[in-house]
Design a protein around this motif. Structure first.
Motif, PDB file in Angstrom:
ATOM      1  N   UNK A 143      42.433  47.842  26.258  1.00  0.00           N
ATOM      2  CA  UNK A 143      42.876  47.280  27.535  1.00  0.00           C
ATOM      3  C   UNK A 143      41.803  47.382  28.615  1.00  0.00           C
ATOM      4  N   UNK A 144      41.157  48.543  28.719  1.00  0.00           N
ATOM      5  CA  UNK A 144      40.264  48.809  29.861  1.00  0.00           C
ATOM      6  C   UNK A 144      38.824  48.370  29.629  1.00  0.00           C
ATOM      7  N   UNK A 145      38.406  48.293  28.357  1.00  0.00           N
ATOM      8  CA  UNK A 145      37.017  47.938  28.056  1.00  0.00           C
ATOM      9  C   UNK A 145      36.895  46.543  27.438  1.00  0.00           C
ATOM     10  N   UNK A 146      37.512  46.367  26.282  1.00  0.00           N
ATOM     11  CA  UNK A 146      37.337  45.100  25.575  1.00  0.00           C
ATOM     12  C   UNK A 146      37.956  43.925  26.318  1.00  0.00           C
ATOM     13  N   UNK A 147      39.097  44.177  26.982  1.00  0.00           N
ATOM     14  CA  UNK A 147      39.786  43.091  27.678  1.00  0.00           C
ATOM     15  C   UNK A 147      39.527  43.096  29.180  1.00  0.00           C
ATOM     16  N   UNK A 148      38.587  43.908  29.616  1.00  0.00           N
ATOM     17  CA  UNK A 148      38.212  43.881  31.040  1.00  0.00           C
ATOM     18  C   UNK A 148      37.640  42.498  31.375  1.00  0.00           C
TER      19      UNK A 148
ATOM     20  N   UNK B  27      27.922  46.865  20.502  1.00  0.00           N
ATOM     21  CA  UNK B  27      27.048  48.037  20.652  1.00  0.00           C
ATOM     22  C   UNK B  27      26.090  47.860  21.825  1.00  0.00           C
ATOM     23  N   UNK B  28      25.493  46.679  21.910  1.00  0.00           N
ATOM     24  CA  UNK B  28      24.509  46.439  22.971  1.00  0.00           C
ATOM     25  C   UNK B  28      25.136  46.463  24.355  1.00  0.00           C
ATOM     26  N   UNK B  29      26.436  46.225  24.434  1.00  0.00           N
ATOM     27  CA  UNK B  29      27.096  46.162  25.739  1.00  0.00           C
ATOM     28  C   UNK B  29      28.021  47.351  26.004  1.00  0.00           C
ATOM     29  N   UNK B  30      27.841  48.434  25.249  1.00  0.00           N
ATOM     30  CA  UNK B  30      28.597  49.651  25.484  1.00  0.00           C
ATOM     31  C   UNK B  30      30.088  49.501  25.254  1.00  0.00           C
ATOM     32  N   UNK B  31      30.490  48.604  24.331  1.00  0.00           N
ATOM     33  CA  UNK B  31      31.905  48.342  24.110  1.00  0.00           C
ATOM     34  C   UNK B  31      32.436  48.978  22.818  1.00  0.00           C
ATOM     35  N   UNK B  32      31.593  49.753  22.110  1.00  0.00           N
ATOM     36  CA  UNK B  32      32.062  50.524  20.972  1.00  0.00           C
ATOM     37  C   UNK B  32      32.561  51.875  21.473  1.00  0.00           C
ATOM     38  N   UNK B  33      33.750  52.256  21.057  1.00  0.00           N
ATOM     39  CA  UNK B  33      34.335  53.504  21.557  1.00  0.00           C
ATOM     40  C   UNK B  33      33.540  54.719  21.102  1.00  0.00           C
ATOM     41  N   UNK B  34      33.001  54.694  19.877  1.00  0.00           N
ATOM     42  CA  UNK B  34      32.094  55.727  19.370  1.00  0.00           C
ATOM     43  C   UNK B  34      31.053  55.039  18.495  1.00  0.00           C
TER      44      UNK B  34
END
Length: 426
Positions: A259-264, A362-369
């Motif tokens: 909700x907060x990262x991928x769908x921002x 990964x390049x956009x900081x959207x992987x949780x780990x």
């Protein structure tokens, strides 16, 4: 190509000059080929195929004039087939009934000049061609022929993904023990290959399953060829696998992260439209990325009373019989499919989707780990259904998984599935 049809008695024939290319392997200046019919319309249909078969036979004879033992043997097999016979070694030909032996002898004589037997045809039809040793690399070539049914119904990309691990495994074992005849592979050879893999696992931080896959593929290729050719080799392939200690798993994305990262707003704007819609479509459907990429317009049913997608074996095979299913579209996934109602032709039968999406995230900081991948969206959908205490049969039906018991009845209706998915939708 124009083929002259001439009637001999009541039967139509092709009469054609032998092309110059084949003068070294065909003594006649003109050939007469019976079409076994007196109907000109039927003859016109049959003639191109019969002429093409003769061309292939001549090409096989040309190919037999080579120093490459494997190419020479394969050419002999093809030539025997073009003459209407199955290739057999000379000792097996000699054991045939006399009438069959004479038929082969006559076939050789028919293509020979007076006083000069056709040695190429003789080697093919009478079994004089010597079969080269079946090396590991040659075993793979034969395996493609013997395992052809396993590719039936697969798309080009599925075939590529099926073939490549086997090619890699054979390349790896040849790099370790050499391209040996398979009957000469020793137990020490296989232990050397296993040790090579153990070092690779240790140095590169791979899972034991990486090595086990190579061992399985090598075993499948060699055992298949050994069995199909009745070679009766005792191949030393047993008890080589690594134990599966602490296998790596692909973790799910948390609901908060989705909700907060991928769908921002704008988070996925850098992805092309098709890739973005496949990703968002996955959130509330849990389909495998390849299943989403393969969807066509007729499988995306937005105008139905309950919008849904239908995972079907259209132009490709499915992972298992249980993978055929319908999934209702709700929430952000429904919105995504409204943007791509015709499906995703850019990624259909293409291996690039996961690499494109994973690289972007990964390049956009959207992987949780660091361990997360696109596939984690499928696991996230399952975790949300578990948290909502959704029935196991329904979960497995939605995911395309087998059930650890017999399936009774038709399962949940589309209306029921929609109510379930709405409970966990984002």
């Amino acid at each position: 190509m124009k083929l002259n049809l001439i009637k001999r008695g009541d039967t139509l024939h092709i009469r054609k000059r032998v092309p110059k290319r084949y003068h070294d392997v065909e003594p006649r200046q003109f050939v007469w080929l019976s079409l076994h019919t007196d109907s000109e319309s039927i003859a016109r249909v049959k003639a191109p195929k019969i002429w093409a078969d003769l061309i292939e036979a001549w090409e096989a004879k040309l190919a037999g004039d080579t120093s490459d033992a494997e190419a020479r043997f394969e050419a002999a097999r093809e030539l025997a087939a073009k003459r209407g016979f199955r290739f057999m070694s000379s000792d097996k030909v000699a054991a045939l009934p006399l009438a069959e032996v004479m038929a082969r002898v006559q076939a050789v004589a028919a293509g020979s000049r007076p006083g000069k037997p056709d040695l190429v045809t003789a080697a093919a039809v009478l079994g004089g061609a010597k079969e080269p040793a079946i090396t590991i690399s040659r075993a793979l070539k034969l395996y493609w022929e013997y395992a052809a049914q396993k590719k039936r119904g697969k798309s080009d990309d599925q075939i590529r993904r099926w073939e490549n691990p086997r090619k890699k495994a054979i390349k790896n074992i040849i790099s370790v023990i050499g391209d040996k005849p398979i009957g000469e592979i020793t137990r020490d050879d296989m232990i050397d290959f296993r040790e090579w893999w153990w070092q690779k696992i240790d140095v590169e931080g791979l899972t034991p399953n990486s090595g086990n896959k190579d061992l399985v593929h090598v075993g499948s290729v060699l055992n298949t060829v050994n069995e199909r050719l009745r070679l009766n080799f005792q191949l030393p392939l047993g008890k080589l696998s690594f134990s599966e200690d602490d296998p790596k798993t692909r973790p799910p994305f948390s609901e908060a992260w989705i909700r907060e990262k991928l769908l921002a707003p704008g988070a996925l704007a850098g992805l092309n439209t098709e890739a973005r819609c496949i990703v968002i479509g996955m959130i509330n459907t849990g389909y495998r990325p390849s299943e989403g990429a393969e969807l066509r317009r007729e499988q995306i049913r937005l105008d139905a009373d309950i919008p849904h997608i239908s995972i079907e074996p259209i132009g490709r095979t499915l992972k298992s019989p249980y993978s055929k299913r319908i999934i209702p579209l709700v929430g952000v996934s429904l919105d995504a499919f409204k943007q791509c109602p015709d499906g995703f032709p850019r990624y259909r039968d293409s291996p690039n989707l996961s690499a494109t999406v994973n690289s972007f995230l990964r390049e956009n900081g959207l992987m949780e780990t660091d361990r997360h991948t696109l596939y984690g969206l499928r696991h996230s959908f399952e975790d949300r259904m578990l948290a909502a205490e959704v029935d196991e049969r329904i979960r497995r039906d939605l995911f395309g998984h087998s059930l650890n018991r017999e399936r009774y009845g038709k399962g949940a209706t589309l209306e029921h599935l929609q109510r379930v998915v709405k409970l966990v939708a984002i």
